[in-house]
Design an enzyme around this catalytic site. Structure first.
Site: not given
Ligand SMILES: Nc1ncnc2c1ncn2[C@@H]1O[C@H](COP(=O)(O)OP(=O)(O)OP(=O)(O)O)[C@@H](O)[C@H]1O
Ligand SMILES: [Mg+2]
Length: 318
Positions: A233, A259-260, A228, A230-231
């Site tokens: 994608g 994240g979850d 992942s 963040g902004a």
């Protein structure tokens, strides 16, 4: 809603859940009492969040939690309505409390993670036993940080147990737990960029460098590697392709639980037997819908449905 008679079982492990307290204040000032304009209590910890998010997505899942003391009782009370199914192991001590402070003037967010109760080898072995039994040939979600007293290979052990019983392990953790878990070849891991950099021991300067390391992990036997970003994608490396999903631009209110939510979104699609592209798209849609929510609040399902169509996924060349 997934047809319960057809859905494979989903078990979520939560050895160190928490009660999250969020205070909204104008600004934190040293040596001065600040009055909150708003405060709230929510269940917290990664496993619990994944369990809550799965319920919102209509996925049947049992969350296996170690809880302790009065805070543990309060947590259980809160979780009654927020988890589809739960299995609790009572241990000595007190469930931890995590604090988040949101400064309205600066929009800065401060987070402090509490210390959880001690869980003995006998106790976690017992909880793990129940988790693996419930999981069967379904999905076992292994997520979150652990009490330092627990061995570094606990999650690796959980992965091996789940997979030797015919299930698939989904792992979201970091540092030594992640390193050992990878050796056990889980079905899917979801490090963020920083967790991947920590794992490989050096900064990854661009997407190519991230793809290279994710592929290396995939070749080591992790069927799906989701990083992942963040902004920016997320990336999903599978045995046959590399997918890059873009996060739609949205107003970001709080990234807690992103994240979850992403893990829950991916699990929801995996239990439906969806394609890797759909798995990635749902993970991004759920996480982006969560960053639009205040504090530790998770996504609204309506928002996920709206965002799903806005997540662009492209195939990168190998
Ligand atoms: N600022 C943002 N704008 C849009 N989407 C975001 C933003 N931050 C996170 N997301 C979404 O959430 C997903 C997970 O975020 P991130 O990579 O920060 O994971 P994480 O560090 O594991 O999160 P967490 O702090 O919840 O553990 C991203 O892949 C993205 O889809
Ligand atoms: Mg994370």
């Amino acid at each position: 809603m997934v047809d319960a008679s057809k859905q494979r079982p989903v078990a979520v492990l939560s050895l160190n859940p928490a009660v999250d307290i969020t205070y909204e204040i104008p600004r934190l000032i040293a040596d001065q009492k600040v009055h909150a304009s708003n405060s709230r209590y929510d269940p917290g910890g990664n496993g619990v969040n994944v369990g809550r998010a799965l319920k919102r997505l209509g996925v049947q899942a049992c969350t296996f939690c170690a809880v302790a003391g009065e805070i543990g009782r309060f947590l259980r009370h809160q979780l009654d309505t927020q988890l589809d199914q739960a299995c609790y192991l009572e241990v000595e001590g007190e469930t931890r409390i995590n604090g988040t402070i949101i400064e309205s003037l600066t929009e800065a967010q401060f987070e402090v993670s509490g210390v959880g109760p001690a869980v003995s080898t006998l106790q976690w072995t017992h909880l793990l036993e129940q988790f693996v039994t419930h999981c069967g040939e379904g999905l076992g979600v292994i997520t979150g940080s652990l009490q330092r007293s627990l061995p570094d290979n606990l999650y690796a052990d959980a992965v091996r147990r789940v997979q030797s019983a015919g299930g698939r392990a989904i792992v979201d953790c970091h540092d030594e737990q992640l390193r050992h878990a990878i050796e056990a070849r889980p079905f899917l891991i979801k490090p963020n960029r920083f967790e991947l950099e920590t794992l490989v021991g050096h900064p990854l300067k661009d997407l190519n460098a991230i793809v290279r390391e994710a592929r290396r992990l995939q070749e080591q036997g992790v069927s799906r590697v989701c990083v992942s970003l963040g902004a920016d994608g997320a990336l999903l490396v599978t045995p046959s392709e590399i997918l890059k999903g873009e996060a739609p631009a949205v107003p970001v209110v709080s990234t807690v639980g992103a994240g979850d939510s992403m893990v829950a979104g991916m699990v929801a699609m995996l239990v439906r037997g969806a394609s890797d592209e759909e798995v990635l798209r749902e993970g991004i849609a759920c996480s982006v819908a969560t960053v639009m929510q205040p504090g530790t609040e998770l996504f609204e399902r309506r928002m996920v449905e709206r965002l799903r169509g806005e997540v662009g996924v492209t195939r990168l060349l190998l």
